[in-house]
Enzyme design. Structure first.
Site, PDB file in Angstrom:
ATOM      1  CG  ASP A   1      25.677 -16.537 119.052  1.00 47.42           C
ATOM      2  OD1 ASP A   1      25.705 -16.135 117.868  1.00 47.42           O
ATOM      3  OD2 ASP A   1      25.448 -15.787 120.020  1.00 47.42           O
TER       4      ASP A   1
ATOM      5  CB  SER B   1      19.305  -8.886 114.176  1.00 51.23           C
ATOM      6  OG  SER B   1      20.326  -8.252 114.939  1.00 51.23           O
TER       7      SER B   1
ATOM      8  NE  ARG C   1      29.467 -17.650 120.136  1.00 49.05           N
ATOM      9  CZ  ARG C   1      29.524 -17.435 121.456  1.00 49.05           C
ATOM     10  NH1 ARG C   1      30.027 -18.363 122.249  1.00 49.05           N
ATOM     11  NH2 ARG C   1      29.081 -16.311 121.991  1.00 49.05           N
TER      12      ARG C   1
ATOM     13  NE  ARG D   1      29.871  -9.738 112.817  1.00 50.30           N
ATOM     14  CZ  ARG D   1      29.480 -10.101 114.041  1.00 50.30           C
ATOM     15  NH1 ARG D   1      30.312  -9.971 115.060  1.00 50.30           N
ATOM     16  NH2 ARG D   1      28.270 -10.567 114.226  1.00 50.30           N
TER      17      ARG D   1
ATOM     18  N   GLY E   1      30.600  -7.347 117.841  1.00 50.22           N
ATOM     19  CA  GLY E   1      29.443  -6.834 117.118  1.00 50.22           C
ATOM     20  C   GLY E   1      28.370  -6.323 118.058  1.00 50.22           C
TER      21      GLY E   1
ATOM     22  NE  ARG F   1      20.544  -7.370 125.158  1.00 50.49           N
ATOM     23  CZ  ARG F   1      21.299  -7.895 124.180  1.00 50.49           C
ATOM     24  NH1 ARG F   1      22.530  -8.321 124.432  1.00 50.49           N
ATOM     25  NH2 ARG F   1      20.831  -7.989 122.949  1.00 50.49           N
TER      26      ARG F   1
ATOM     27  CD  GLN G   1      24.752  -8.227 117.533  1.00 51.10           C
ATOM     28  OE1 GLN G   1      24.959  -7.834 116.388  1.00 51.10           O
ATOM     29  NE2 GLN G   1      25.619  -8.955 118.207  1.00 51.10           N
TER      30      GLN G   1
END
Ligand code: S3P
Length: 447
Positions: free
Chosen positions: A325, A173, A401, A128, A100, A32, A175
């Site tokens: 996450d 979300s 991850r 995705r 993503g 961002r 995103q």
């Protein structure tokens, strides 16, 4: 941004983790910071930017659309923005690599500019779902042509002027929320996003810091975020806090490896991100906050974590958005607890860099952990604190991850754990293994 050759790695016990760890800059905030700086008029400065592959993909795409982005020798970044509405037509496809966040947020940005951009990505990203951003951006007037199933590669033909919308998020979300707010920046009038379930609020905090006219209202329908378009953003000096999602691996490793005592410095503790700390404390983890402070408009503290006996819990569903996450790391913590931890209500894990429910079920089973897979999570029966059996190779599936979580599992295993490919770690935490070697050096073999 093609992936390097697979890089297998074997991890065995190294004894207690000791010392101080400084985690890299927050990935969400770093993306961002670059995007909003690229839309400001004039020069912004960013300190503590995460220099991982995902964030570098965002930087490359913004450069391709006209922003000047440079790293200074002191490690800070200078971004010369083009102004809202000022993005240029990129000369070639934008390669999003594994990211993503880059893809979905930049799609929003392109949607309300008079440019056309093609987005490509690696094998993980190309699986995705993008329909969740395509739908609202198409309603705003952008023309989006995606591959079958609403996937990458896809092309966004932006529109000026775009149409302001009021959009209730069908999935929790950040995103999708951020993509719409970014599109709203260059859209006349007021664009509104309603989120029935609160998600990470870095976009809202930072957009307000850049001078956008943004309001947040709590209503019975959820949080209503309104942004007034044709905004002018003023350049900023941003300090990025450490990433709680990267701190997660040290929180779990120090909690489960006997004798460990670690201070993790400068960890972002925004309440929309700190669910893992809450869950681990419910399990009995010994985590204390030191020197709580504010960095770049975000709450931050150093976290002191010592080994502790963990007990199984049922993870409250309402923690899911604030630790989405961190489930892979939590599943590893559960593998060392006494009893069966039930972590459900997290179906979104199926559409992350890998299907993290299936990936963790397969990996933990392979190293001898009793796991039950649910459609929306896992139940994991722990060892009660003893080592895991280990002794298997697990697939990281292009998912950073998964690779880092199984590394943590290997630190307290009877037989070493091999990760088939550790290279995805570079997407979010390039220094992860160097830091591991510093807090838990591999013992010298006696001659
Ligand atoms: C992110 C939001 C989350 C998270 C991702 C980063 C962001 O994804 O899983 O790693 O920076 O906004 P969703 O928006 O899909 O929940």
């Amino acid at each position: 941004m093609s992936h390097p050759a697979p890089s297998p790695l074997t991890i065995g016990p190294r004894g207690a983790l000791k010392g101080r760890v400084r985690v890299p800059g927050d990935k969400s905030i770093s993306h961002r910071a670059l995007m909003f700086s690229a839309l400001a008029v004039g020069e912004s400065r960013v300190e503590g930017l995460l220099e991982g592959e995902d964030v570098l993909a965002t930087a490359a795409a913004l450069r391709a659309m006209g922003a000047t982005i440079e790293r200074d020798d002191d490690g800070s970044w200078r971004i010369h923005g083009v102004g809202v509405g000022g993005l240029l037509q990129p000369a070639s496809a934008l390669d999003m690599g594994n990211s993503g966040t880059s893809t979905r947020l930049l799609m929003g940005l392109v949607a309300s500019h008079a440019i056309t951009a093609t987005f490509t990505g690696d094998a993980s990203l190309s699986k995705r779902p993008m329909g969740r951003v395509i739908d609202p951006l198409a309603t705003m007037g952008a023309e989006i042509t995606a591959s079958p199933g609403g996937r990458l590669p896809l092309m966004v033909r932006g529109i000026v002027p775009a149409v302001p919308i009021t959009y209730t998020l069908p999935v929790a979300s950040a995103q999708v929320k951020s993509a719409i707010l970014l599109a709203g920046l260059n859209t006349p009038g007021i664009t509104r996003v309603i989120e029935p379930v609160a998600t990470r609020d870095h976009s809202e905090r930072m957009l307000a810091g850049f001078g956008a006219d943004l309001t947040i209202e709590e209503t019975p329908e959820g949080r209503v975020i309104s942004i007034r378009g044709e905004a002018e953003l003023a350049p900023q000096h941003i300090v990025v806090p450490g990433d709680p999602s990267s701190a997660a691996f040290w929180l779990v490793a120090a909690s489960v490896v006997p004798g460990s005592d670690v201070v993790i410095e400068n960890v972002g503790l925004n309440p929309t991100r700190s669910g893992l700390v809450t869950a681990l404390r419910m399990m009995g983890a010994d985590i204390t906050e030191r020197d709580a402070r504010s960095v770049g408009g975000e709450p931050v503290a150093d976290l002191h974590v010592r080994h502790a006996a963990l007990s199984a819990i049922t993870v409250p569903h309402d923690l899911a958005p604030s630790m989405i996450d961190e489930y892979p790391a939590l599943f590893v913590a559960a593998a060392f607890a006494t009893g069966t931890t039930v972590a459900r209500g997290a179906e979104e894990l199926r559409v992350k860099e890998s299907d993290r429910i299936a990936a963790m079920a397969a990996a933990l089973s392979a190293i001898g952990v009793a796991v039950t897979e649910h459609d929306d999570g896992l139940s994991v029966t722990g060892t009660g604190g003893g080592p895991l059996p280990g002794g298997a190779t697990i697939a990281s599936l292009l998912d950073h991850r998964i690779a880092m979580s199984l590394t943590v599992a290997g630190l307290h295993a009877a037989a070493p754990v091999t990760i088939d490919d550790a290279s995805p770690v570079a997407t979010s935490y390039p220094m992860f293994f160097a830091t591991l070697d510093a807090v838990a050096p591999v013992a010298e073999v006696e001659a």
